[in-house]
Motif scaffolding. Structure first.
Motif, PDB file in Angstrom:
ATOM      1  N   GLN A  95      19.465  18.972  79.895  1.00  0.00           N
ATOM      2  CA  GLN A  95      19.187  20.093  80.796  1.00  0.00           C
ATOM      3  C   GLN A  95      18.149  21.032  80.203  1.00  0.00           C
ATOM      4  O   GLN A  95      17.308  21.588  80.918  1.00  0.00           O
ATOM      5  CB  GLN A  95      20.490  20.832  81.125  1.00  0.00           C
ATOM      6  CG  GLN A  95      21.481  20.015  81.949  1.00  0.00           C
ATOM      7  CD  GLN A  95      20.877  19.460  83.231  1.00  0.00           C
ATOM      8  OE1 GLN A  95      20.198  20.184  83.977  1.00  0.00           O
ATOM      9  NE2 GLN A  95      21.117  18.182  83.495  1.00  0.00           N
ATOM     10  N   ASP A  96      18.193  21.226  78.882  1.00  0.00           N
ATOM     11  CA  ASP A  96      17.133  21.997  78.212  1.00  0.00           C
ATOM     12  C   ASP A  96      15.778  21.332  78.415  1.00  0.00           C
ATOM     13  O   ASP A  96      14.767  22.010  78.675  1.00  0.00           O
ATOM     14  CB  ASP A  96      17.409  22.081  76.705  1.00  0.00           C
ATOM     15  CG  ASP A  96      18.399  23.176  76.343  1.00  0.00           C
ATOM     16  OD1 ASP A  96      18.755  23.973  77.228  1.00  0.00           O
ATOM     17  OD2 ASP A  96      18.820  23.219  75.174  1.00  0.00           O
ATOM     18  N   ALA A 131      14.555  21.861  81.977  1.00  0.00           N
ATOM     19  CA  ALA A 131      14.124  23.249  82.176  1.00  0.00           C
ATOM     20  C   ALA A 131      12.782  23.510  81.511  1.00  0.00           C
ATOM     21  O   ALA A 131      11.896  24.161  82.092  1.00  0.00           O
ATOM     22  CB  ALA A 131      15.181  24.201  81.627  1.00  0.00           C
ATOM     23  N   ARG A 132      12.605  22.994  80.274  1.00  0.00           N
ATOM     24  CA  ARG A 132      11.351  23.214  79.558  1.00  0.00           C
ATOM     25  C   ARG A 132      10.199  22.516  80.282  1.00  0.00           C
ATOM     26  O   ARG A 132       9.102  23.073  80.402  1.00  0.00           O
ATOM     27  CB  ARG A 132      11.480  22.661  78.141  1.00  0.00           C
ATOM     28  CG  ARG A 132      10.230  22.823  77.281  1.00  0.00           C
ATOM     29  CD  ARG A 132      10.079  24.228  76.763  1.00  0.00           C
ATOM     30  NE  ARG A 132      11.191  24.552  75.885  1.00  0.00           N
ATOM     31  CZ  ARG A 132      11.232  24.279  74.576  1.00  0.00           C
ATOM     32  NH1 ARG A 132      10.207  23.659  74.006  1.00  0.00           N
ATOM     33  NH2 ARG A 132      12.270  24.638  73.858  1.00  0.00           N
ATOM     34  N   LYS A 134       9.944  21.766  83.435  1.00  0.00           N
ATOM     35  CA  LYS A 134       9.641  22.414  84.718  1.00  0.00           C
ATOM     36  C   LYS A 134       8.958  23.762  84.512  1.00  0.00           C
ATOM     37  O   LYS A 134       8.130  24.181  85.335  1.00  0.00           O
ATOM     38  CB  LYS A 134      10.920  22.569  85.538  1.00  0.00           C
ATOM     39  CG  LYS A 134      11.433  21.250  86.103  1.00  0.00           C
ATOM     40  CD  LYS A 134      12.596  21.430  87.061  1.00  0.00           C
ATOM     41  CE  LYS A 134      12.973  20.101  87.715  1.00  0.00           C
ATOM     42  NZ  LYS A 134      14.103  20.249  88.667  1.00  0.00           N
ATOM     43  N   LYS A 135       9.275  24.430  83.414  1.00  0.00           N
ATOM     44  CA  LYS A 135       8.660  25.732  83.129  1.00  0.00           C
ATOM     45  C   LYS A 135       7.191  25.563  82.754  1.00  0.00           C
ATOM     46  O   LYS A 135       6.352  26.413  83.102  1.00  0.00           O
ATOM     47  CB  LYS A 135       9.414  26.414  81.991  1.00  0.00           C
ATOM     48  CG  LYS A 135       8.900  27.801  81.667  1.00  0.00           C
ATOM     49  CD  LYS A 135       9.735  28.446  80.569  1.00  0.00           C
ATOM     50  CE  LYS A 135       9.220  29.847  80.245  1.00  0.00           C
ATOM     51  NZ  LYS A 135      10.034  30.502  79.174  1.00  0.00           N
TER      52      LYS A 135
END
Length: 323
Positions: free
Chosen positions: A139-140, A143-144, A146-147
Motif C-alpha cells: 500500500q505504501d 501511494a508513492r 500515485k503521488k
C-alpha cells in the motif's frame, strides 16, 4: 533374382543390427545444460542445485552454460537449433516458451522447436524495495507511485521475464505508473536496487530472499494470493490489499524438437530422480523454491498448452511491449 534380393536384405539387416549394437548408449559424454540468464539468478540457482544429482542419475557430468540476453531468447534459440541428440538441454521459464514468442513473432524459434521434458520447480515472485525508500508495504508502494507517477524505477531480469510480467499485472490492477529497467539476469537487477539505481524489484526468491534476510532489501509481498511457507514473514497479495493479484512462475527442462523419445524419457527419469533427492529439495526450499516435477513429458506438454494461455493473455491485456 529373388534369391539375390533376399541375400541383400539379410546383409543390410545384419549391418543395421551391428550398427545399433555398436552405437554408444545415451549419454556417452557430458551433457550441456543451458541457462538463459546470468549467473546468480533463479534459473542459474535451480540448474546448479540439481546438476550434481542429475549427473549422478545420468552417469555423466552436467556442464552448465550461461547464455544471457534478450529475456532468455538467445539461449532458447541456441538450444532449438542444436543437434537433437540429448546433449544440449535448456532450463527455461514461461518467458522462453510462451512470453517471448508472443512479444516478438520474428524470433528465430517458436515453442514448437523445443520438446518438453519435465517441469522442475514452481515459485512465487517477491516484491522488494530498497529500505532507503521508506516503502514498507504494498500500500505504501501504491501511494508513492500515485503521488509521483513515473518516478519509481523497478528492476527485473529482463523484458518478457516472469518478473516483468508480474510487474505488468501489478501496474494493470493498481493503475500506477512506474519505469521498467530490465537487466540480463536477476542478480544484476537486485544489485541495482541495493545500489539505489532503482527503487524496487519484482524478483525471484533465490535472487531476493538472501538480500531480504540480510536487511539490504525489504520484502513487501509475495505474488501469490496467500502467504507462502517458502518465503516466511512476507505477506501474500490478499493480505497486502490486492486479492485479485496472483501469479507464480516455473522452471522446466527442454530439448531440441526431433530428439528421440527414448532420450527424452531418459532425461525425464534422471531429472525426476534428481529432483526427489533430499539435498536438492532442501537447497531449493532455502531459496523459496518448491520442487514440482511432471508425471511424464506428455503431461508437461499438456500443462504448457494451458499455461501459455495465461501468459499470452497477460501480455495482451497488460500491453507489454519490447522496450
Amino acid at each position: 533374382m529373388k534369391k539375390t534380393s533376399y541375400l541383400l536384405a539379410l546383409i543390410l539387416g545384419s549391418v543395421s543390427l551391428m550398427a545399433a549394437a555398436q552405437a554408444p548408449a545415451y549419454p556417452a559424454k557430458p551433457v550441456r545444460l543451458v541457462v538463459g540468464f546470468a549467473p546468480g539468478g533463479a534459473a542459474d540457482y535451480v540448474a546448479r542445485a540439481m546438476s550434481d544429482a542429475l549427473g549422478k542419475a545420468m552417469g555423466q557430468a552436467i556442464v552448465i552454460e550461461n547464455r544471457a540476453g534478450a529475456g532468455s531468447s538467445i539461449a532458447a534459440e541456441m538450444v532449438s537449433k542444436a543437434a537433437p541428440d540429448g546433449y544440449t538441454v535448456l532450463i527455461a521459464s514461461p518467458s522462453s516458451i510462451s512470453v517471448n514468442p508472443a512479444l516478438n513473432p520474428k524470433l528465430g524459434y517458436t515453442a514448437r522447436d523445443l520438446t518438453p521434458v519435465t517441469k522442475l520447480t514452481a515459485s512465487p515472485l517477491v516484491i522488494a524495495a530498497n529500505p532507503a525508500t521508506g516503502i514498507t508495504s504494498v500500500q505504501d508502494l501504491i501511494a508513492r507511485a500515485k503521488k509521483a507517477p513515473g518516478t519509481l524505477n523497478y528492476a527485473t531480469s529482463g523484458n518478457g521475464s516472469a518478473p516483468h510480467l508480474g510487474a505488468a499485472l501489478f501496474i494493470q490492477l493498481t493503475g500506477v505508473q512506474m519505469q521498467h529497467i530490465p537487466f540480463r539476469g536477476g542478480s544484476l537487477a537486485i544489485q541495482s536496487v541495493i545500489a539505489g539505481d532503482t527503487q524496487l524489484t519484482f524478483g525471484t526468491p533465490p535472487s531476493v530472499l538472501p538480500m531480504v534476510e540480510a536487511g539490504r532489501l525489504r520484502g513487501l509481498a509475495v505474488s501469490t494470493r496467500e502467504r507462502s511457507a517458502l518465503v516466511p514473514g512476507v505477506p501474500g497479495m490478499a493480505e497486502a490489499g490486492l486479492p485479485d493479484y496472483s501469479i507464480e512462475f516455473w522452471y522446466g527442462l527442454f530439448v531440441p524438437a526431433g530428439t528421440p523419445p527414448a532420450i527424452v524419457r531418459k532425461l525425464f527419469e534422471a531429472a525426476t530422480t534428481a529432483m526427489q533427492q533430499p539435498a536438492v529439495k532442501a537447497a531449493l526450499a532455502r531459496e523459496g523454491t518448491d520442487v514440482t516435477f511432471s508425471s511424464s513429458p506428455e503431461q508437461f506438454a499438456s500443462f504448457l498448452n494451458e499455461d501459455a494461455k495465461f501468459w499470452v493473455k497477460l501480455v495482451k491485456d497488460a500491453g507489454v511491449k519490447l522496450e
